[in-house]
Design a protein around this motif. Structure first.
Motif, PDB file in Angstrom:
ATOM      1  N   TYR A   1       0.857  -1.178   0.000  1.00 47.47           N
ATOM      2  CA  TYR A   1       0.000   0.000   0.000  1.00 47.47           C
ATOM      3  C   TYR A   1       0.898   1.233   0.000  1.00 47.47           C
ATOM      4  O   TYR A   1       1.869   1.297   0.754  1.00 47.47           O
ATOM      5  CB  TYR A   1      -0.867   0.032   1.265  1.00 47.47           C
ATOM      6  CG  TYR A   1      -1.889  -1.069   1.363  1.00 47.47           C
ATOM      7  CD1 TYR A   1      -3.168  -0.911   0.839  1.00 47.47           C
ATOM      8  CD2 TYR A   1      -1.590  -2.264   2.009  1.00 47.47           C
ATOM      9  CE1 TYR A   1      -4.114  -1.918   0.950  1.00 47.47           C
ATOM     10  CE2 TYR A   1      -2.527  -3.281   2.121  1.00 47.47           C
ATOM     11  CZ  TYR A   1      -3.793  -3.100   1.587  1.00 47.47           C
ATOM     12  OH  TYR A   1      -4.725  -4.099   1.694  1.00 47.47           O
ATOM     13  N   GLN A   2       0.576   2.218  -0.818  1.00 50.75           N
ATOM     14  CA  GLN A   2       1.330   3.476  -0.879  1.00 50.75           C
ATOM     15  C   GLN A   2       0.738   4.419   0.168  1.00 50.75           C
ATOM     16  O   GLN A   2      -0.166   5.204  -0.120  1.00 50.75           O
ATOM     17  CB  GLN A   2       1.256   4.076  -2.286  1.00 50.75           C
ATOM     18  CG  GLN A   2       1.814   3.151  -3.357  1.00 50.75           C
ATOM     19  CD  GLN A   2       3.261   2.762  -3.097  1.00 50.75           C
ATOM     20  OE1 GLN A   2       4.106   3.622  -2.834  1.00 50.75           O
ATOM     21  NE2 GLN A   2       3.544   1.473  -3.140  1.00 50.75           N
ATOM     22  N   LEU A   3       1.213   4.332   1.393  1.00 49.45           N
ATOM     23  CA  LEU A   3       0.566   4.963   2.540  1.00 49.45           C
ATOM     24  C   LEU A   3       0.693   6.481   2.583  1.00 49.45           C
ATOM     25  O   LEU A   3       0.073   7.119   3.427  1.00 49.45           O
ATOM     26  CB  LEU A   3       1.068   4.326   3.834  1.00 49.45           C
ATOM     27  CG  LEU A   3       0.775   2.822   3.917  1.00 49.45           C
ATOM     28  CD1 LEU A   3       1.344   2.243   5.195  1.00 49.45           C
ATOM     29  CD2 LEU A   3      -0.711   2.535   3.796  1.00 49.45           C
ATOM     30  N   ALA A   4       1.451   7.073   1.660  1.00 48.24           N
ATOM     31  CA  ALA A   4       1.478   8.532   1.554  1.00 48.24           C
ATOM     32  C   ALA A   4       0.227   9.034   0.826  1.00 48.24           C
ATOM     33  O   ALA A   4      -0.084  10.218   0.873  1.00 48.24           O
ATOM     34  CB  ALA A   4       2.731   8.985   0.817  1.00 48.24           C
ATOM     35  N   ASP A   5      -0.494   8.133   0.193  1.00 46.27           N
ATOM     36  CA  ASP A   5      -1.708   8.456  -0.562  1.00 46.27           C
ATOM     37  C   ASP A   5      -2.930   8.095   0.289  1.00 46.27           C
ATOM     38  O   ASP A   5      -3.101   6.940   0.684  1.00 46.27           O
ATOM     39  CB  ASP A   5      -1.702   7.653  -1.867  1.00 46.27           C
ATOM     40  CG  ASP A   5      -2.925   7.885  -2.737  1.00 46.27           C
ATOM     41  OD1 ASP A   5      -3.901   8.522  -2.293  1.00 46.27           O
ATOM     42  OD2 ASP A   5      -2.902   7.415  -3.889  1.00 46.27           O
ATOM     43  N   ARG A   6      -3.769   9.077   0.555  1.00 50.80           N
ATOM     44  CA  ARG A   6      -4.955   8.868   1.395  1.00 50.80           C
ATOM     45  C   ARG A   6      -5.847   7.741   0.859  1.00 50.80           C
ATOM     46  O   ARG A   6      -6.408   6.967   1.629  1.00 50.80           O
ATOM     47  CB  ARG A   6      -5.741  10.166   1.508  1.00 50.80           C
ATOM     48  CG  ARG A   6      -6.965  10.060   2.392  1.00 50.80           C
ATOM     49  CD  ARG A   6      -7.696  11.400   2.485  1.00 50.80           C
ATOM     50  NE  ARG A   6      -8.915  11.280   3.237  1.00 50.80           N
ATOM     51  CZ  ARG A   6      -9.011  11.423   4.551  1.00 50.80           C
ATOM     52  NH1 ARG A   6      -7.935  11.696   5.261  1.00 50.80           N
ATOM     53  NH2 ARG A   6     -10.163  11.292   5.167  1.00 50.80           N
ATOM     54  N   ARG A   7      -5.961   7.636  -0.464  1.00 49.75           N
ATOM     55  CA  ARG A   7      -6.805   6.569  -1.042  1.00 49.75           C
ATOM     56  C   ARG A   7      -6.240   5.185  -0.717  1.00 49.75           C
ATOM     57  O   ARG A   7      -6.997   4.243  -0.482  1.00 49.75           O
ATOM     58  CB  ARG A   7      -6.949   6.754  -2.537  1.00 49.75           C
ATOM     59  CG  ARG A   7      -7.872   7.921  -2.890  1.00 49.75           C
ATOM     60  CD  ARG A   7      -7.913   8.116  -4.359  1.00 49.75           C
ATOM     61  NE  ARG A   7      -6.548   8.513  -4.751  1.00 49.75           N
ATOM     62  CZ  ARG A   7      -6.246   9.170  -5.828  1.00 49.75           C
ATOM     63  NH1 ARG A   7      -7.171   9.503  -6.665  1.00 49.75           N
ATOM     64  NH2 ARG A   7      -4.995   9.515  -6.097  1.00 49.75           N
ATOM     65  N   ALA A   8      -4.925   5.063  -0.681  1.00 49.50           N
ATOM     66  CA  ALA A   8      -4.315   3.780  -0.341  1.00 49.50           C
ATOM     67  C   ALA A   8      -4.552   3.446   1.130  1.00 49.50           C
ATOM     68  O   ALA A   8      -4.777   2.288   1.481  1.00 49.50           O
ATOM     69  CB  ALA A   8      -2.822   3.792  -0.650  1.00 49.50           C
ATOM     70  N   VAL A   9      -4.528   4.459   1.993  1.00 51.54           N
ATOM     71  CA  VAL A   9      -4.828   4.239   3.419  1.00 51.54           C
ATOM     72  C   VAL A   9      -6.279   3.805   3.575  1.00 51.54           C
ATOM     73  O   VAL A   9      -6.597   2.896   4.348  1.00 51.54           O
ATOM     74  CB  VAL A   9      -4.523   5.508   4.249  1.00 51.54           C
ATOM     75  CG1 VAL A   9      -4.951   5.319   5.694  1.00 51.54           C
ATOM     76  CG2 VAL A   9      -3.041   5.850   4.173  1.00 51.54           C
ATOM     77  N   GLU A  10      -7.177   4.437   2.835  1.00 53.71           N
ATOM     78  CA  GLU A  10      -8.589   4.043   2.865  1.00 53.71           C
ATOM     79  C   GLU A  10      -8.757   2.601   2.392  1.00 53.71           C
ATOM     80  O   GLU A  10      -9.552   1.845   2.954  1.00 53.71           O
ATOM     81  CB  GLU A  10      -9.428   4.987   2.004  1.00 53.71           C
ATOM     82  CG  GLU A  10      -9.565   6.375   2.598  1.00 53.71           C
ATOM     83  CD  GLU A  10     -10.211   7.374   1.651  1.00 53.71           C
ATOM     84  OE1 GLU A  10     -10.450   7.044   0.460  1.00 53.71           O
ATOM     85  OE2 GLU A  10     -10.469   8.512   2.096  1.00 53.71           O
ATOM     86  N   GLU A  11      -8.002   2.223   1.363  1.00 52.41           N
ATOM     87  CA  GLU A  11      -8.055   0.846   0.859  1.00 52.41           C
ATOM     88  C   GLU A  11      -7.562  -0.142   1.914  1.00 52.41           C
ATOM     89  O   GLU A  11      -8.170  -1.192   2.128  1.00 52.41           O
ATOM     90  CB  GLU A  11      -7.208   0.730  -0.413  1.00 52.41           C
ATOM     91  CG  GLU A  11      -7.156  -0.661  -1.003  1.00 52.41           C
ATOM     92  CD  GLU A  11      -8.415  -1.052  -1.747  1.00 52.41           C
ATOM     93  OE1 GLU A  11      -8.529  -2.249  -2.078  1.00 52.41           O
ATOM     94  OE2 GLU A  11      -9.288  -0.208  -1.995  1.00 52.41           O
ATOM     95  N   LEU A  12      -6.471   0.177   2.591  1.00 53.80           N
ATOM     96  CA  LEU A  12      -5.975  -0.665   3.682  1.00 53.80           C
ATOM     97  C   LEU A  12      -7.043  -0.823   4.756  1.00 53.80           C
ATOM     98  O   LEU A  12      -7.348  -1.938   5.189  1.00 53.80           O
ATOM     99  CB  LEU A  12      -4.703  -0.072   4.293  1.00 53.80           C
ATOM    100  CG  LEU A  12      -4.212  -0.705   5.595  1.00 53.80           C
ATOM    101  CD1 LEU A  12      -3.794  -2.153   5.395  1.00 53.80           C
ATOM    102  CD2 LEU A  12      -3.071   0.118   6.193  1.00 53.80           C
TER     103      LEU A  12
END
Length: 112
Positions: A17-28
């Motif tokens: 997950y690219q955790l600097a990207d809010r969408r990736a955090v939402e996906e996690l």
């Protein structure tokens, strides 16, 4: 795990997950919450899938670069983004340090 089909308790990601990207955090958060609501499960990061009879099948290990993954950050984001927090979520390395596993059990019921 190779050869298993993705299910409500098993999800494979070929890359972190690219955790600097809010969408990736939402996906996690969505992925962890889904298995917590379903009684438990595991996300494996570093395994590619193939499509077989309209189902994703864990195909081969691609591995992840340990410098590209911050396990403590994943743990922290799970606690921050999912309420109530899933019980017993663990984040760790597997497969000789090439695969990240995020696993846990059912989320506790919200108090009323």
């Amino acid at each position: 795990m190779l050869g298993l089909r993705e299910t409500q308790w098993l999800d494979a990601k070929s890359g972190p997950y690219q955790l600097a990207d809010r969408r990736a955090v939402e996906e996690l958060a969505k992925d962890v919450s889904a298995f917590a609501n379903g009684g438990g499960g595991v996300i494996v990061i570093g395994i590619a899938t193939r499509l077989e009879h309209d189902e994703e099948v864990l195909d081969h290990i691609v591995g992840v670069d340990p410098t590209a993954v911050n396990l403590d950050q994943i743990r922290k984001l799970i606690r921050q983004w999912i309420t109530p927090a899933p019980r017993g979520v663990r984040v760790g390395w597997s497969g000789g340090g090439r695969i990240v596993r995020v696993w846990g059990s059912r989320r506790p019921k919200a108090s009323t």
